[in-house]
Write an enzyme that holds these catalytic residues in place. Structure first.
Site: not given
Ligand code: GRF
Length: 193
Positions: A91, A108, A110
């Site tokens: 984060m 990443n 998501h």
């Protein structure tokens, strides 16, 4: 030879766990060589340590600037010997200088069908927008948040009566399959930025 991957977390670490479990299979093309957290109390660190994976805490609060943190993070990842980086619930926004250094090597996950619902409340935003489906996306990391080229997506329905929690759980289940599959493609050289 398995490709070395550093996984960056800030909390629960269930995606990191899914990557570690996939990587334990002999024919998986990557191994997790380090788990790095910016928070000392990230739950995922306990799992990683139990699996004898080297863990590191780099507390962003002890750095004067984002640049200083990202420089230390880069140096640390380099020291682990990692060739690839997986963000898994990490984060922190990363500086362009950092993302440039790992371009094409850092991915990443998501919890939305990007480019829809970027940001920290993707599942809630999908419900509030009245979306009929959502899902998760694995993408290359670029300077702009949740915006790099997409590697893989999985869809789930948004059901009547869904809350942020129920939708998040449905998506998370897909994340745990999608992320290891996407990392495998990257490690095998089947996808390129
Ligand atoms: C996941 O929903 C992931 O998509 C998002 O943050 C959450 C991390 O969960 N980036 P976990 O720490 O992997 O359990």
């Amino acid at each position: 030879m398995k490709k070395k991957v550093a996984v960056l977390i800030s909390g629960r670490g269930s995606n990191m766990q899914a990557l570690v479990e996939a990587a334990a299979k002999p024919d998986y093309p990557a191994e997790v060589c380090a788990v790095i957290s910016n928070k000392a109390d990230a739950k995922g660190l306990v799992f990683a340590a139990a699996k004898k994976i080297p863990t590191h805490v780099l507390d962003h609060k002890t750095f004067e600037s984002r640049d200083a943190f990202d420089t230390a993070l880069h140096d640390l990842i380099k020291k682990t010997g990692a060739e690839f980086v997986c963000l898994a619930g990490f984060m922190r926004l990363l500086t362009p200088g950092f993302t440039r250094k790992w371009e094409g090597k850092m991915i990443n996950i998501h919890p939305s069908l990007l480019p829809l619902f970027k940001g920290a409340h993707a599942q809630r935003d999908a419900i509030e927008a009245g979306a009929k489906e959502s899902g998760c996306t694995v993408h290359f990391v670029v300077a702009e948040m949740d915006s790099g080229p997409i590697i893989a997506q999985a869809k789930v329905p948004v059901l009547p009566g869904d809350t942020e929690e129920t939708l998040s759980a449905r998506i998370l289940k897909e994340e745990h399959t999608l992320y290891p599959a996407a990392l495998a493609k990257l490690a095998r050289g089947e996808v390129r930025m």
